[in-house]
Enzyme design. Structure first.
Site, PDB file in Angstrom:
ATOM      1  N   LYS A  19       0.819  -1.214   0.000  1.00  0.00           N
ATOM      2  CA  LYS A  19       0.000   0.000   0.000  1.00  0.00           C
ATOM      3  C   LYS A  19       0.857   1.269   0.000  1.00  0.00           C
ATOM      4  O   LYS A  19       0.440   2.300  -0.510  1.00  0.00           O
ATOM      5  CB  LYS A  19      -0.937   0.001   1.208  1.00  0.00           C
TER       6      LYS A  19
ATOM      7  N   GLU B 297      -9.769   5.697   2.841  1.00  0.00           N
ATOM      8  CA  GLU B 297     -10.587   4.656   3.449  1.00  0.00           C
ATOM      9  C   GLU B 297      -9.691   3.443   3.650  1.00  0.00           C
ATOM     10  O   GLU B 297      -8.677   3.299   2.968  1.00  0.00           O
ATOM     11  CB  GLU B 297     -11.758   4.293   2.527  1.00  0.00           C
TER      12      GLU B 297
ATOM     13  N   SER C 220       2.035  -9.617  -0.666  1.00  0.00           N
ATOM     14  CA  SER C 220       1.633  -8.203  -0.618  1.00  0.00           C
ATOM     15  C   SER C 220       1.886  -7.543   0.735  1.00  0.00           C
ATOM     16  O   SER C 220       2.045  -6.328   0.806  1.00  0.00           O
ATOM     17  CB  SER C 220       0.163  -8.069  -0.999  1.00  0.00           C
TER      18      SER C 220
HETATM   19  C1  LIG Z   1      -1.421  -6.872   2.712  1.00  0.00           C
HETATM   20  C2  LIG Z   1      -2.600  -6.645   1.828  1.00  0.00           C
HETATM   21  N1  LIG Z   1      -2.690  -7.348   0.683  1.00  0.00           N
HETATM   22  C3  LIG Z   1      -3.729  -7.193  -0.161  1.00  0.00           C
HETATM   23  C4  LIG Z   1      -4.757  -6.318   0.123  1.00  0.00           C
HETATM   24  C5  LIG Z   1      -5.910  -6.241  -0.828  1.00  0.00           C
HETATM   25  O1  LIG Z   1      -5.945  -5.059  -1.552  1.00  0.00           O
HETATM   26  P1  LIG Z   1      -5.552  -5.025  -3.078  1.00  0.00           P
HETATM   27  O2  LIG Z   1      -6.368  -6.055  -3.776  1.00  0.00           O
HETATM   28  O3  LIG Z   1      -5.891  -3.630  -3.487  1.00  0.00           O
HETATM   29  O4  LIG Z   1      -4.091  -5.300  -3.196  1.00  0.00           O
HETATM   30  C6  LIG Z   1      -4.711  -5.544   1.305  1.00  0.00           C
HETATM   31  C7  LIG Z   1      -5.767  -4.570   1.623  1.00  0.00           C
HETATM   32  O5  LIG Z   1      -5.834  -4.002   2.654  1.00  0.00           O
HETATM   33  C8  LIG Z   1      -3.603  -5.724   2.168  1.00  0.00           C
HETATM   34  O6  LIG Z   1      -3.491  -5.041   3.323  1.00  0.00           O
END
Ligand SMILES: Cc1ncc(COP(=O)(O)O)c(C=O)c1O
Length: 391
Positions: A86, A108, A374
């Site tokens: 993020k 948000e 992620s």
């Molecule tokens: C660590 C992590 N991975 C994935 C996501 C999912 O979001 P996005 O599909 O936008 O990557 C989030 C959302 O808060 C997150 O904190």
């Protein structure tokens, strides 16, 4: 790819009240002006490198690979400052807001990672910050709520609707419309009206570009498969963007399969959703039989969202990317497998991508599979603890 200024194929667009159109136009104008501007990019690159910790490594998960007979590589977005991908988008957009002369940022958040990343960059750049969060998410992610407050952000807890991300987005849009002159709405995923999905994909594409470079330089060829979890779809589009033109590379998005396939018990917008307008764009949306937005469930707060970014809906329709659900249990199994075999605690969102590769490993024997990790799992420890105890 069939992308024009507003749409990905037929998906995307600006399905918003007329009062919002001038704001979106102003945002697009500035995005186009700065995205190739040298000063802007020098400042952003400096912060991505020295503040956030880019480039992130691609790690060959040896023990996991040996156990499943698949060469599993992890793109380590979990190592970034604040613990998730993020921060790439928040640094980019907050800098854009600064160049646009905005004094206040609103955001948000679901899992809290986007809220923490936004509060962090606002502290860094000296910008006032308000973060909207559903009360259910605020309870699930209370440590992140405390982090945001300590960073100087105001956390507005949203008590209406399902008290999750979609309601936080609605509250943030209402604030934006009322305070447009001073305020930038820093949307946290590749969703919403154009140009937001494009802005977020642009700032997240650094993930895929770095991963592609690593594979060419270190492995000598591209990965066979790229896997990422999909909530709104920002980490997935970030890594996919590095490989979209490489037709031999399979792109797989993993959605929250929750408890079951029943409406209300999952958050798999592409797997089970229908075409519809939601929060400003046309995409795949989870709906009831009467066309209302369905309630959703996932063990992971960041995937608990009834829509998905429009580019993903398009990539699915043209067959360029595939999307599958992984349920809560399979994701938690993924969490423990990576933790115990590699000493890496993944976020519950990312655990869905790991769970997918574990479940389908026979299909990938001998192949090079790149998983986008992620974020890190610290924020989810109490949820996992409760899950294991059956609470
Ligand atoms: C660590 C992590 N991975 C994935 C996501 C999912 O979001 P996005 O599909 O936008 O990557 C989030 C959302 O808060 C997150 O904190």
């Amino acid at each position: 790819m069939n992308y024009n200024r507003y749409f990905y194929g037929e998906y995307g667009g600006q399905f918003v009240a007329e009062t919002l159109i001038p704001l979106l136009d102003e945002l697009e104008e500035n995005f186009i002006k700065y995205k190739d501007n040298k000063n802007f990019n020098d400042e952003l690159d400096y912060l991505l490198k020295n503040y956030a910790g880019r480039p992130t490594p691609v790690y060959f998960a040896k023990r996991l690979s040996e156990k499943y007979g698949v060469n599993i590589y992890l793109k380590r977005e979990d190592l970034l400052h604040t613990g998730a991908h993020k921060i790439n988008n928040t640094l980019g957009q907050a800098l854009l807001a600064k160049y646009m002369g905005k004094k206040r940022i609103i955001a948000e958040t679901g899992a809290g990672q986007h809220g923490v990343a936004t509060a962090t960059v606002c502290a860094l750049l000296g910008i006032e910050c308000t973060v909207y969060m559903g009360s259910l998410d605020a309870k699930r992610q209370r440590i992140n709520v405390e982090r945001m407050k300590m960073l100087g952000a105001k956390v507005e807890v949203v008590d209406f609707g399902s008290q999750t991300l979609k309601d936080a987005v609605s509250a943030a849009i209402k604030d934006w419309v009322t305070n447009v002159d001073t305020t930038h709405y820093l949307i946290g995923s590749a969703v919403g009206p154009y140009p937001f999905p494009e802005i977020v994909a642009h700032f997240q594409s650094v993930i895929g570009l770095e991963a592609r470079k690593f594979f060419i330089e270190e492995v000598g060829k591209l990965p066979d498969v790229v896997v990422a979890c999909v909530g709104g779809g920002s980490n997935a589009i970030g890594i996919f963007r590095g490989f979209l033109e490489d037709e031999d590379v399979r792109l797989i998005g993993v959605e929250a399969g929750g408890l079951s396939e029943k409406v209300g018990e999952h958050a798999s917008s592409i797997s089970y959703g229908k075409k519809g307008v939601f929060q400003g764009s046309l995409s795949k949306v989870l709906q009831t039989e009467f066309g209302q937005i369905a309630s959703v469930h996932s063990v992971s707060a960041g995937l608990d969202y009834p829509g998905v970014g429009p580019e993903h809906a398009y990539l699915f329709d043209i067959g360029r990317a595939e999307y599958y659900p992984i349920n809560d249990k399979e994701a938690v199994d993924g969490f423990f497998e990576l933790t115990r075999l590699e000493g890496i605690l993944p976020a519950l969102e990312s655990s869905h991508a790991i769970g997918y590769v574990m479940k389908h490993h026979k299909e990938f024997i001998g192949k090079n599979v790149l998983i986008n990790l992620s974020g890190r799992g610290d924020k989810d420890l109490h949820i996992i603890e409760d899950y294991v105890r059956g609470i």
